[in-house]
Scaffold this active site. Structure first.
Site, short mmCIF file in Angstrom:
data_model
loop_
_atom_site.label_atom_id
_atom_site.label_comp_id
_atom_site.label_asym_id
_atom_site.label_seq_id
_atom_site.Cartn_x
_atom_site.Cartn_y
_atom_site.Cartn_z
N HIS A 77 13.38 43.94 21.66
CA HIS A 77 13.19 45.09 22.54
C HIS A 77 12.40 44.69 23.79
O HIS A 77 11.79 45.54 24.44
CB HIS A 77 12.48 46.25 21.83
CG HIS A 77 13.03 46.55 20.48
ND1 HIS A 77 14.14 47.35 20.29
CD2 HIS A 77 12.66 46.13 19.24
CE1 HIS A 77 14.41 47.43 18.99
NE2 HIS A 77 13.54 46.69 18.33
N SER A 104 63.82 34.39 39.32
CA SER A 104 62.58 33.99 39.99
C SER A 104 61.48 33.66 38.99
O SER A 104 60.68 32.73 39.20
CB SER A 104 62.10 35.11 40.92
OG SER A 104 63.03 35.32 41.95
N SER A 111 12.08 32.93 50.09
CA SER A 111 12.11 34.18 50.85
C SER A 111 11.82 33.88 52.30
O SER A 111 10.95 33.05 52.62
CB SER A 111 11.08 35.17 50.30
OG SER A 111 10.88 36.25 51.19
N GLN A 164 61.89 39.81 31.42
CA GLN A 164 62.02 38.93 32.57
C GLN A 164 60.80 38.01 32.68
O GLN A 164 60.89 36.88 33.12
CB GLN A 164 62.18 39.74 33.86
CG GLN A 164 62.54 38.89 35.06
CD GLN A 164 62.87 39.74 36.26
OE1 GLN A 164 61.99 40.08 37.05
NE2 GLN A 164 64.14 40.11 36.40
N ARG A 174 60.42 44.50 32.79
CA ARG A 174 59.38 44.10 33.75
C ARG A 174 59.32 45.12 34.88
O ARG A 174 60.25 45.88 35.12
CB ARG A 174 59.61 42.72 34.35
CG ARG A 174 60.42 42.69 35.61
CD ARG A 174 59.94 41.78 36.73
NE ARG A 174 58.54 41.65 36.93
CZ ARG A 174 57.99 40.64 37.59
NH1 ARG A 174 58.76 39.69 38.09
NH2 ARG A 174 56.71 40.57 37.79
N ARG A 234 32.18 28.38 48.90
CA ARG A 234 30.79 28.18 48.49
C ARG A 234 30.61 27.73 47.04
O ARG A 234 29.66 27.00 46.74
CB ARG A 234 29.99 29.48 48.68
CG ARG A 234 29.79 29.91 50.11
CD ARG A 234 29.07 31.25 50.18
NE ARG A 234 27.70 31.16 49.69
CZ ARG A 234 26.65 30.90 50.46
NH1 ARG A 234 26.83 30.68 51.74
NH2 ARG A 234 25.43 30.85 49.95
#
Length: 475
Positions: free
Chosen positions: A152, A105, A282, A234, A322, A13
Site C-alpha cells: 500500500h 493484394s 531542470s 481475404q 474482410r 528520438r
C-alpha cells in the site's frame, strides 16, 4: 531533413535503426517482390508456363525499387499494390506478364505483415532477454542488502534490494514466455486467394486441388514458414494482430511498473537511474536530479498500452471475408507499437545497466522503521515467557501509536523499543541484536539464488547469443 513537417519521435528520438528498418518502405516493398518471386517460382515448379528468364529478371530487381515511380502510379491508380506491380514490371519487363499471377493484394500485404511481425517479435525477444540478464545481475549483486518492503506504499516487512529486482525481472520473464508463445503460433497466410477460397489458383491449375495445396506450402517454405493458417478470408484473422498487440501491451505494463518503482525509490534517494556528468535536470532548478529515463519509459509504455485497443476493435469490426477499415489503423498500430516497445526496452536496459544504490540511506530508512517491525519478535518472546498474546498485542498497539505520534508531531526519533523495555509485560532483550535487519528478510537472499538458478539460467541456456556488450546500453 525537413523541419517544416511533423516527425514521428519514435523514429527520430527513441527507437533503434533495426526496428525502424523492419517497418520501412524498403523492407516492406522488397518483401513484396520476394513474395512475387516465390509465387512465380512455385507456379513454374508446378507446371505453369513461366520461363527462367522471367524469374532471373525478378531476382535481379528485388531491392532496386523506384519509389518515385511507384508514387506516381499510386496517385493515378489509387491502389498501392498495383502501383508496385507496375513499378516491378517496368524494372523487369520480361516478367511483367506473370507478376502477381493468380494473387490478390493481401497475398503481398498480409504475408509481408506476418514476416514483419515475426522478425519484430524476434528483435523484441532479444531485447527482453538483455533486460532480464541485467536485472538478474543486479539482483545477484544486491541479494542480501536489506531494505524496507512496501505494501500500500506504506512501510512493511523488510525485503532485500535483490529480491525486489527479481520481482521486476520475473514480470519480464513472463512477458518473454508470451513472446515465445506468439512466435511459436505464428503462421503464414500464403496463397489463399481473393476471399480465402483459392478459386483463382484452382483455375490456374485447371482444377487440380493437389497442386493448389502444394503451391501454398511451397510459397510458405520459400518465405521461411512451415505452418499455415488453416483457413482465412481475404486476410489472415485480425485475431493475430490483437494477440500480438496484447503481448506488446503486456511488456509495456511490466516496464511501466518497473520504471514507476524506480521513480519512487529515486524520490526516497535509495536507488537511482544513471545520470550523465553534464546532464541537466531542470532549466530553473540546477540541483534537480530527475529520473528522466524512467519517466520516458512510463510515457512510451502508456502509448503502447493504449494501442492494445486498436487490435481488439479492428478484429471486432471485420465484416465477413474482410473490410478495408483495418488498413489505415494497422499502418499505425502495428509498427508504432513495435517501435515503442523497442525504445522502451533500449532505455530500460540502459537504466538497469547503470542503476545506483545508496546502502547507507537504505539502512537509515530501515532503522527508522525496524523498531515497529521488531515488536512481533518481542511479542513471541513474551508469549514464550508466559504472557497473554492478545494482551501483549494491545500493549504493542498502544506503544506504537504513541511512538508514531512522537515521530509525526514532534519530529523526534522512534522510541518504540524504549517504551517496550519499560513495560514489565515484556522480557529483557538486546536492542542492538533485535535490530539486525537480515533477520527480518526471511528467505529473500535464498529466493534470489533459487530464481537465478531455476528461472534465469535456462534462459541463458536458450539465448547464448544475447550479450550485454551493446552500444545501445549507452543511450
Amino acid at each position: 531533413m525537413s523541419h517544416e513537417q511533423y516527425e514521428n519521435p519514435l523514429i527520430s528520438r527513441y527507437a533503434s535503426r533495426d526496428m525502424s528498418f523492419l517497418w520501412s518502405p524498403q523492407k516492406k516493398h522488397s518483401t513484396w517482390r520476394r513474395l512475387w518471386l516465390a509465387l512465380a517460382e512455385s507456379e513454374q515448379e508446378l507446371g505453369l508456363s513461366i520461363t527462367d528468364e522471367q524469374l532471373e529478371a525478378m531476382r535481379a530487381n528485388l531491392d532496386n525499387i523506384d519509389f518515385d515511380l511507384a508514387a506516381k502510379h499510386e496517385k493515378r491508380r489509387r491502389h498501392d499494390v498495383m502501383a508496385h506491380v507496375e513499378t516491378f514490371g517496368e524494372a523487369a519487363p520480361v516478367a511483367k506478364p506473370i507478376i502477381h499471377l493468380g494473387a490478390t493484394s493481401c497475398f503481398v500485404t498480409d504475408n509481408t505483415d506476418l514476416i514483419l511481425l515475426r522478425e519484430s517479435l524476434e528483435l523484441v525477444r532479444d531485447r527482453l532477454v538483455r533486460c532480464i540478464y541485467l536485472l538478474a545481475n543486479f539482483a545477484k549483486q544486491y541479494r542480501d542488502v536489506a531494505c524496507l518492503g512496501f505494501t500500500h506504499l506504506q512501510s512493511a516487512q523488510p525485503t532485500t534490494i535483490g529480491k525486489r529486482a527479481t520481482l521486476w525481472c520475473y514480470d519480464l520473464v513472463l512477458d518473454l514466455e508470451e513472446v515465445e508463445h506468439r512466435l511459436e503460433l505464428l503462421r503464414f497466410r500464403s496463397t489463399k486467394g481473393t476471399t480465402g477460397t483459392q478459386a483463382s489458383f484452382l483455375e490456374l491449375f485447371e482444377g487440380d486441388h493437389t497442386k493448389v495445396k502444394a503451391l501454398e506450402k511451397r510459397v510458405a517454405e520459400k518465405m521461411g514458414f512451415d505452418q499455415l493458417y488453416a483457413v482465412t478470408g481475404q486476410t489472415y484473422s485480425r485475431k493475430v494482430d490483437s494477440q500480438v498487440l496484447d503481448c506488446l501491451s503486456g511488456i509495456a505494463q511490466s516496464t511501466h511498473k518497473i520504471a514507476t518503482d524506480i521513480r519512487i525509490l529515486a524520490h526516497r534517494r535509495e536507488v537511482e537511474e544513471p545520470i550523465e556528468k553534464d546532464q541537466i535536470g531542470s532549466s530553473a532548478m540546477p540541483y534537480k536530479r530527475n529520473p528522466m529515463r524512467s519517466e520516458r519509459i512510463c510515457g512510451l509504455a502508456r502509448y503502447v498500452i493504449s494501442n492494445q485497443a486498436n487490435g481488439a476493435n479492428t478484429l471486432a469490426t471485420q465484416w465477413m471475408e474482410r473490410t478495408l477499415d483495418d488498413s489505415a489503423n494497422r499502418r499505425l498500430s502495428l509498427p508504432l507499437s513495435f517501435l515503442g516497445i523497442d525504445a522502451i526496452l533500449i532505455i530500460l536496459a540502459n537504466v538497469c545497466d547503470g542503476m545506483v544504490v545508496y546502502p547507507a540511506l537504505i539502512k537509515r530508512h530501515l532503522q527508522e522503521e525496524l523498531p515497529f517491525m521488531a515488536t512481533e519478535n518481542l511479542m513471541m518472546a513474551a508469549v514464550k515467557a508466559g504472557g497473554d498474546r492478545q494482551d501483549l498485542h494491545e500493549k504493542i498497539r498502544i506503544h506504537s501509536r504513541n511512538a508514531g505520534a512522537r515521530i509525526k508531531n514532534e519530529g523526534l526519533t522512534n522510541d518504540m523499543l524504549d517504551r517496550i523495555k519499560e513495560d514489565p509485560a515484556f522480557p529483557e532483550f538486546d536492542a542492538e541484536a533485535i535490530l539486525e535487519p537480515l533477520q527480518y528478510v526471511g528467505r529473500a537472499p535464498e529466493q534470489v539464488d533459487d530464481f537465478l538458478a531455476d528461472i534465469i539460467q535456462p534462459i541463458r541456456d536458450r539465448y547464448p547469443h544475447v550479450t550485454l556488450d551493446n552500444e545501445e546500453l549507452k543511450v
